[in-house]
Design a protein around this motif. Structure first.
Motif, PDB file in Angstrom:
ATOM      1  N   GLN A 102      18.916  64.129  45.147  1.00 51.33           N
ATOM      2  CA  GLN A 102      18.226  62.933  45.615  1.00 51.33           C
ATOM      3  C   GLN A 102      18.026  61.629  44.854  1.00 51.33           C
ATOM      4  OE1 GLN A 102      15.320  64.205  48.372  1.00 51.33           O
ATOM      5  NE2 GLN A 102      16.514  65.431  49.454  1.00 51.33           N
ATOM      6  N   THR A 105      20.663  59.797  43.728  1.00 48.15           N
ATOM      7  CA  THR A 105      21.385  58.912  44.546  1.00 48.15           C
ATOM      8  C   THR A 105      20.330  57.447  44.431  1.00 48.15           C
ATOM      9  OG1 THR A 105      22.027  60.529  45.848  1.00 48.15           O
ATOM     10  CG2 THR A 105      21.708  58.360  46.967  1.00 48.15           C
ATOM     11  N   GLN A 106      19.062  58.136  44.528  1.00 48.13           N
ATOM     12  CA  GLN A 106      17.913  56.756  44.444  1.00 48.13           C
ATOM     13  C   GLN A 106      18.033  56.030  43.147  1.00 48.13           C
ATOM     14  OE1 GLN A 106      14.211  58.617  44.979  1.00 48.13           O
ATOM     15  NE2 GLN A 106      14.524  59.244  47.103  1.00 48.13           N
ATOM     16  N   ASP A 109      21.228  53.840  43.585  1.00 50.25           N
ATOM     17  CA  ASP A 109      20.828  52.766  44.248  1.00 50.25           C
ATOM     18  C   ASP A 109      20.189  51.515  43.735  1.00 50.25           C
ATOM     19  OD1 ASP A 109      22.302  53.952  46.235  1.00 50.25           O
ATOM     20  OD2 ASP A 109      20.709  54.625  47.355  1.00 50.25           O
ATOM     21  N   LEU A 110      19.114  51.874  42.727  1.00 48.14           N
ATOM     22  CA  LEU A 110      18.295  51.035  42.048  1.00 48.14           C
ATOM     23  C   LEU A 110      19.094  50.334  41.204  1.00 48.14           C
ATOM     24  CD1 LEU A 110      14.899  53.045  41.793  1.00 48.14           C
ATOM     25  CD2 LEU A 110      15.214  50.873  42.883  1.00 48.14           C
ATOM     26  N   LEU A 172      10.769  56.961  38.213  1.00 49.47           N
ATOM     27  CA  LEU A 172      11.540  57.883  39.044  1.00 49.47           C
ATOM     28  C   LEU A 172      12.105  58.766  37.874  1.00 49.47           C
ATOM     29  CD1 LEU A 172      13.320  56.036  41.921  1.00 49.47           C
ATOM     30  CD2 LEU A 172      11.778  58.046  42.005  1.00 49.47           C
TER      31      LEU A 172
END
Length: 436
Positions: A102, A105-106, A109-110, A172
């Motif tokens: 996850q 994936t984040q 996308d960022l 993150l």
């Protein structure tokens, strides 16, 4: 009744002793048969001992509570105990893997959103002014004048948003590392997993051996011809042989040496610090492929690491070079000093003419052969742990062998005398410059 009970106890004791005796005899018989070769399987006592060792280790790893007697538990209860202990280990690992996916994936996308914002920032100025990328026509804006935003304010807002997104991305990544950990060794594995088929260096070593032998034969032939008093026709033959030797050194030997030194050679990324290196394994999709490094750049890095510029610009050496005089009281230069001097000479003569890295490396190899120090100079590079660890992959020829076999091959040329032109690539350009 009491005497009868005592007789039963005595009988039971005799039975237990007989069972122990029979087990001991059976173990001895199995061991003897196994040692003699007539019994293929291990003795049952040895098998049970090893199985018990495995069971004890599994109980420790699974952290199972079996303090009570195993005989009192049914097979189903034992199975449930084992399943529960395995679930305590497997389930957190699965949850961790899902969270890592996850986060990847984040982060992906960022990264895509940041790239989109960067494109918008780069094109906002032209879009607001009404200029197109191809051609010079201007188009009137369809937006109302009251709702138009100043281009500088728009750029400032977009850059602020971009910085905020970068901070979020960094947080993150740091969160992922602090909770899940990440080894720095994974970075090199992900970056170089595509180059597994390039790890075989034996063809490069064979190529170097052939080129060394070719240069050696031509050098011996040329030296023998130089000692013979010959006519003008033979002088032309001597010149042709010298040209063949120069071509062999520059086009064969230097190229083979360059390819072998370039095996697993890469430029360390300037943007990846040691503090951020563990984070890179979380985003292997966006990890840039390491840039290949030319072996000549490795010599330049050695020159900079050894502070070669300061070494060459000392007042005594500058005066000595200016008037072509030896240093007063100077001893014979050691390999390190001679290598720094040679690199400085190549940089000084070739850099003004924008020569390629290949030309500079060829000049350095010619100077090394003339001074009979090719092996000693390459040995300095191969023994520089900082260069090898920073710019060579663990599977590279330099890192695995220390360049030992190549140095042994090149030592065949150490006793030969060469008089090769090191400035061949810039000689014509220098003549043209002198003419004007």
């Amino acid at each position: 009744e009491q005497e009868k009970q005592e007789q039963i106890e005595v009988q039971r004791e005799k039975q237990r002793e007989l069972i122990v005796q029979l087990k001991t005899q059976l173990d001895d018989l199995e061991t003897f048969a196994y040692q003699e070769g007539s019994y293929d399987s291990l003795p049952q006592s040895v098998v049970m001992e090893r199985q018990q060792m495995i069971i004890n280790e599994l109980i420790k790893k699974l952290d199972m509570n079996l303090s009570e007697d195993i005989a009192t538990l049914s097979p189903e209860e034992l199975r449930q105990r084992v399943d529960a202990a395995i679930a305590q280990i497997v389930n957190p690992a699965r949850v961790k893997e899902q969270l890592v996916e996850q986060l990847k994936t984040q982060i992906r996308d960022l990264e895509m959103f940041i790239s989109f914002i960067q494109d918008e920032v780069g094109s906002s100025g032209k879009a607001e002014d009404g200029h197109s990328d191809c051609g010079g026509s201007n188009k009137p804006s369809t937006q109302p004048s009251g709702s138009r935003v100043n281009p500088e304010d728009a750029r400032s807002m977009q850059e602020t948003g971009l910085q905020l997104m970068r901070h979020v991305l960094s947080m993150l990544q740091i969160f992922a590392v602090s909770h899940f950990g990440c080894a720095t060794g994974q970075v090199l594995h992900t970056l170089w997993q595509k180059d597994q088929n390039k790890q075989d260096f034996s063809p490069l070593l064979e190529k170097l051996e052939l080129s060394v032998e070719q240069v050696r034969q031509l050098a011996l032939k040329h030296q023998q011809a130089e000692h013979v008093i010959c006519s003008s026709e033979l002088q032309d033959v001597l010149l042709r042989e010298r040209d063949e030797l120069i071509l062999a050194v520059r086009r064969e030997l230097t190229v083979a040496l360059r390819d072998l030194m370039a095996h697993g050679l890469y430029a360390s990324s300037p943007g990846m610090s040691l503090a951020l290196a563990p984070i890179a394994c979380l985003i292997p999709t966006f990890a840039p492929s390491p840039r290949t490094l030319h072996p000549w750049e490795l010599f330049v890095k050695y020159y900079n690491a050894m502070n070669g510029q300061a070494f060459m610009e000392s007042p005594a050496r500058k005066l000595a070079r200016s008037f072509a005089l030896p240093l007063t009281g100077a001893v014979v230069a050691n390999p390190k000093q001679s290598l720094l001097t040679a690199i400085h000479t190549v940089l000084t003569e070739h850099s003004p003419f924008k020569c390629s890295a290949d030309s500079k490396l060829k000049a350095l190899v010619c100077m090394a052969l003339n001074e009979q120090r090719l092996v000693s100079w390459l040995n300095l590079i191969s023994k520089s742990e900082a260069l090898v660890q920073s710019h060579y992959q663990p599977w590279s020829y330099m890192a695995k062998t220390g360049f030992e076999s190549a140095l042994t091959l090149l030592s065949r040329l150490s006793n030969l005398k060469f008089n090769l032109p090191a400035d061949l690539a810039v000689l014509r350009l220098k003549n043209i410059k002198d003419a004007f």
